[in-house]
Design a protein around this motif. Structure first.
Motif, short mmCIF file in Angstrom:
data_model
loop_
_atom_site.label_atom_id
_atom_site.label_comp_id
_atom_site.label_asym_id
_atom_site.label_seq_id
_atom_site.Cartn_x
_atom_site.Cartn_y
_atom_site.Cartn_z
N TYR A 1 11.76 -2.98 32.93
CA TYR A 1 10.49 -3.55 33.40
C TYR A 1 9.64 -3.98 32.20
O TYR A 1 9.44 -3.19 31.27
CB TYR A 1 9.71 -2.54 34.23
CG TYR A 1 10.47 -2.01 35.42
CD1 TYR A 1 10.82 -0.67 35.50
CD2 TYR A 1 10.85 -2.86 36.45
CE1 TYR A 1 11.52 -0.18 36.59
CE2 TYR A 1 11.55 -2.38 37.55
CZ TYR A 1 11.90 -1.04 37.60
OH TYR A 1 12.60 -0.58 38.68
N TRP A 2 9.13 -5.22 32.27
CA TRP A 2 8.36 -5.79 31.17
C TRP A 2 7.13 -6.52 31.69
O TRP A 2 7.17 -7.11 32.77
CB TRP A 2 9.21 -6.79 30.39
CG TRP A 2 10.30 -6.16 29.60
CD1 TRP A 2 11.57 -5.86 30.02
CD2 TRP A 2 10.24 -5.73 28.24
NE1 TRP A 2 12.29 -5.28 29.02
CE2 TRP A 2 11.49 -5.19 27.90
CE3 TRP A 2 9.23 -5.75 27.27
CZ2 TRP A 2 11.77 -4.67 26.63
CZ3 TRP A 2 9.52 -5.24 26.01
CH2 TRP A 2 10.77 -4.71 25.70
N TYR B 1 4.04 -6.39 24.02
CA TYR B 1 4.59 -6.24 25.36
C TYR B 1 4.56 -4.79 25.78
O TYR B 1 4.88 -3.89 25.00
CB TYR B 1 6.04 -6.72 25.41
CG TYR B 1 6.23 -8.18 25.13
CD1 TYR B 1 6.46 -8.63 23.83
CD2 TYR B 1 6.20 -9.12 26.16
CE1 TYR B 1 6.65 -9.98 23.57
CE2 TYR B 1 6.39 -10.47 25.91
CZ TYR B 1 6.61 -10.90 24.61
OH TYR B 1 6.80 -12.23 24.35
N CYS B 2 4.24 -4.57 27.03
CA CYS B 2 4.33 -3.27 27.66
C CYS B 2 5.67 -3.20 28.40
O CYS B 2 6.07 -4.18 29.05
CB CYS B 2 3.17 -3.11 28.64
SG CYS B 2 3.13 -1.57 29.56
N ALA B 3 6.35 -2.07 28.30
CA ALA B 3 7.63 -1.90 28.97
C ALA B 3 7.71 -0.52 29.61
O ALA B 3 7.09 0.43 29.13
CB ALA B 3 8.77 -2.08 27.97
N GLU C 1 10.49 2.33 31.70
CA GLU C 1 11.85 2.72 32.05
C GLU C 1 11.81 4.13 32.59
O GLU C 1 11.22 5.02 31.98
CB GLU C 1 12.77 2.64 30.83
CG GLU C 1 14.20 3.07 31.09
CD GLU C 1 14.93 2.21 32.12
OE1 GLU C 1 14.57 1.03 32.27
OE2 GLU C 1 15.84 2.73 32.77
N PRO D 1 14.84 -2.57 23.02
CA PRO D 1 14.41 -3.37 24.17
C PRO D 1 15.41 -3.42 25.32
O PRO D 1 14.98 -3.36 26.49
CB PRO D 1 14.17 -4.75 23.56
CG PRO D 1 13.80 -4.48 22.15
CD PRO D 1 14.63 -3.30 21.75
N TYR E 1 15.07 -1.10 28.50
CA TYR E 1 13.96 -1.20 29.44
C TYR E 1 14.22 -2.26 30.49
O TYR E 1 14.58 -3.40 30.18
CB TYR E 1 12.66 -1.52 28.70
CG TYR E 1 12.18 -0.36 27.88
CD1 TYR E 1 12.71 -0.13 26.62
CD2 TYR E 1 11.24 0.53 28.38
CE1 TYR E 1 12.30 0.97 25.87
CE2 TYR E 1 10.82 1.62 27.63
CZ TYR E 1 11.36 1.83 26.39
OH TYR E 1 10.95 2.92 25.65
#
Length: 124
Positions: free
Chosen positions: A113-114, A95-97, A99, A108, A111
């Protein structure tokens, strides 16, 4: 608001390489710390690598140091994860995240936005 879309996952043999990409939308991309997490079946989501805004300092979990490289292109609003010497234990959804802030943030919940994730499977 930031939207993230990952790509580049797939099936690879142990010792092989993959390059993950994360395309971001929004006008504040350059202000975000960008991070890759992964989650294997039955396990918690874990930090893999992060790249800060500004200085683009990079951070890695110990198990990927020397094998993975995170990079970013602020002009194109892209983040990459080059993965070399892949091992079966690297198998997970990646997963890309994002902040806002300098980071790094390793947890996790930090953050907001995912992306939707991309599957990486490494066969032995």
């Amino acid at each position: 608001q930031v939207q993230l879309v990952e790509s580049g996952g797939g099936l690879v043999q142990a010792g092989g390489s993959l390059r993950l990409s994360c395309a971001a939308s929004g006008r504040t991309f350059s202000l975000q710390t960008m991070t890759w997490f992964r989650q294997a079946p039955g396990k918690e989501r874990e930090f893999v690598a992060a790249i800060s805004r500004g200085t683009s300092s990079t951070y890695y979990t110990d198990s990927v140091k020397g094998r993975f490289t995170i990079s970013r292109d602020n002009a194109e609003k892209m983040v990459y994860l080059q993965m070399n010497s892949l091992k079966p234990e690297d198998t997970a959804v990646y997963y890309c995240a994002a902040e806002p802030g300098s980071g790094p943030y390793y947890s996790p919940p930090a953050y907001r936005y995912w992306g939707q994730g991309t599957q990486v499977t490494v066969s032995s």
